[in-house]
Write a protein that holds these residues in place. Structure first.
Motif: not given
Length: 424
Positions: A227-238, A257-264, A339-343
């Motif tokens: 569970e931790l791997h799936d959660v962190l891998a996806h979010s940290l990739s974004v 850049a502000r939009t990117a920081l908001t997404t982060i 799968a989307l994280t891997n893409v």
């Protein structure tokens, strides 16, 4: 009881008696707690003083009373007899440490005692305890050899050597007395064998319970790690992608850049919430999760997060949507997420397609991208595909992942609609 007798007595077909009769009480199936504690205490190297002292006093006093009824044909109990009885009792102090020498020593002292013509009586209890300790410790051949030797010695004394041994004028032992002695020997050895079998069964059950507890702990640890791997891998990739975008546009396009920081910020907040939900399961056994586990109803959120990382995702659903069991719903969500994280991590394509197909027996998930592979260091652990396969296998499903003939990469999962989960 045969079937006809059961019917005459009004018993149903196949009746074998109540469960408590077939299985026995709980203390017999699992062992009395007091006996287990006694075994643990005496098995740690301590000498069983209390039980040995009690037996020694019983043998000495019991022999005194038994001798009163045998004054006509057995020798009087003197200091030599008392010493032989004491030797047999003292030897039993080491019955747990050295069961084989003890059982032969007790049998020898008893044979000398009987050969000297002293009265029958509680002396056989010392032999019984020595045999019991040897058999329970696993030295069955030594125990049976000791009691067999004692019985043969008693036969020789009672039918041949009695002419040369005290008391004077003694006659041969009757065969009925020999039968009593033989019955006593077989009975005490049989009881010891039964206790040995039950003790081995208790040990196996304890080992099986410990093994099952360890297996459940390992499975729970694996589930949390997945569970931790799936959660962190996806979010940290974004977060990684958006951080790169923010750094690149910080001077030239501050608004982007502000939009990117908001997404982060949004991705990290969601990741923290999901990590907290996973860790909540460690608070204590039986605690219910504070938030429902994610499922395919949150697929639009995955699409939005992927879009914030620069990946366009098309979702196609086939068949009437059905409610899935919680385990299958969570596994489906995590498989699509990984799968989307891997893409995002490994593909040079900025477009992916997700197909969700429901049928009567299974749920099919397919995630495609057009490639090619980016060959960049994505910083992943390499456990994503392994985690997806573990999730699918736990539900009785399958995962296929590999390059497509026309380029790109495909992940295809097939999950049963009514899975048989292996996890507790």
């Amino acid at each position: 009881m045969d079937e006809q007798r059961r019917r005459r007595c009004g018993m149903p077909r196949g009746w074998r008696g109540p469960a408590w009769w077939r299985q026995g009480p709980a203390w017999w199936r699992h062992g009395p707690a007091g006996l287990r504690r006694w075994e643990e205490q005496t098995g740690e190297g301590g000498l069983p003083w209390i039980s040995t002292l009690a037996l020694g006093v019983f043998v000495q006093l019991g022999t005194t009373f038994a001798a009163e009824g045998q004054v006509d044909y057995r020798a009087d109990v003197d200091l030599y007899a008392r010493a032989l009885l004491l030797i047999g009792s003292v030897l039993l102090l080491w019955r747990h440490r050295q069961p084989v020498p003890v059982v032969f020593g007790v049998a020898a002292s008893t044979m000398v005692y009987l050969g000297a013509g002293y009265p029958y009586g509680p002396v056989f209890f010392s032999v019984a305890l020595g045999v019991f300790a040897a058999i329970v410790a696993g030295h069955r051949r030594a125990a049976w050899s000791a009691v067999g030797t004692l019985w043969l010695g008693h036969l020789l004394i009672g039918h041949w050597l009695y002419r040369y041994l005290p008391p004077s004028g003694d006659g041969p032992t009757s065969w009925s007395d020999e039968l009593v002695v033989a019955t006593w020997v077989v009975a005490m050895a049989a009881v010891a064998e039964l206790v040995r079998l039950r003790r081995e069964q208790w040990a196996r059950e304890r080992a099986e319970r410990a093994k099952a507890a360890k297996r459940r702990a390992d499975e729970e640890r694996l589930r949390i790690a997945r569970e931790l791997h799936d959660v962190l891998a996806h979010s940290l990739s974004v977060i990684n992608v958006q951080a790169g975008v923010g750094l690149a546009l910080l001077d030239g396009d501050p608004e982007q850049a502000r939009t990117a920081l908001t997404t982060i910020k949004s991705a990290s907040k969601e990741a923290l919430g999901e990590v907290r939900q996973v860790l909540d399961t460690l608070r204590g056994p039986g605690d219910a999760p504070r938030a429902p586990a994610p499922g395919l109803d949150r697929l639009p959120e995955l699409v939005t997060q992927a879009a914030s990382a620069g990946l366009t995702v098309d979702v196609d659903t086939e068949g009437p949507r059905a409610t899935l069991p919680p385990g299958a719903d969570l596994a489906a969500f995590r498989i699509v997420q990984e799968a989307l994280t891997n893409v995002v991590r490994h593909s040079g394509s900025r477009h992916a397609r997700v197909r969700v197909r429901y049928d009567d027996e299974a749920l099919e998930l397919r995630v495609d991208d057009d490639g090619p592979a980016s060959h960049a260091d994505a910083g992943g652990s390499g456990n994503g595909l392994a985690g997806m396969r573990e999730r699918a296998a736990a539900l009785g499903g399958t995962i296929e992942a590999g390059p497509r003939p026309d380029g790109g990469f495909r992940v295809r999962a097939l999950l049963p609609r009514r899975p048989e989960e292996n996890t507790p």
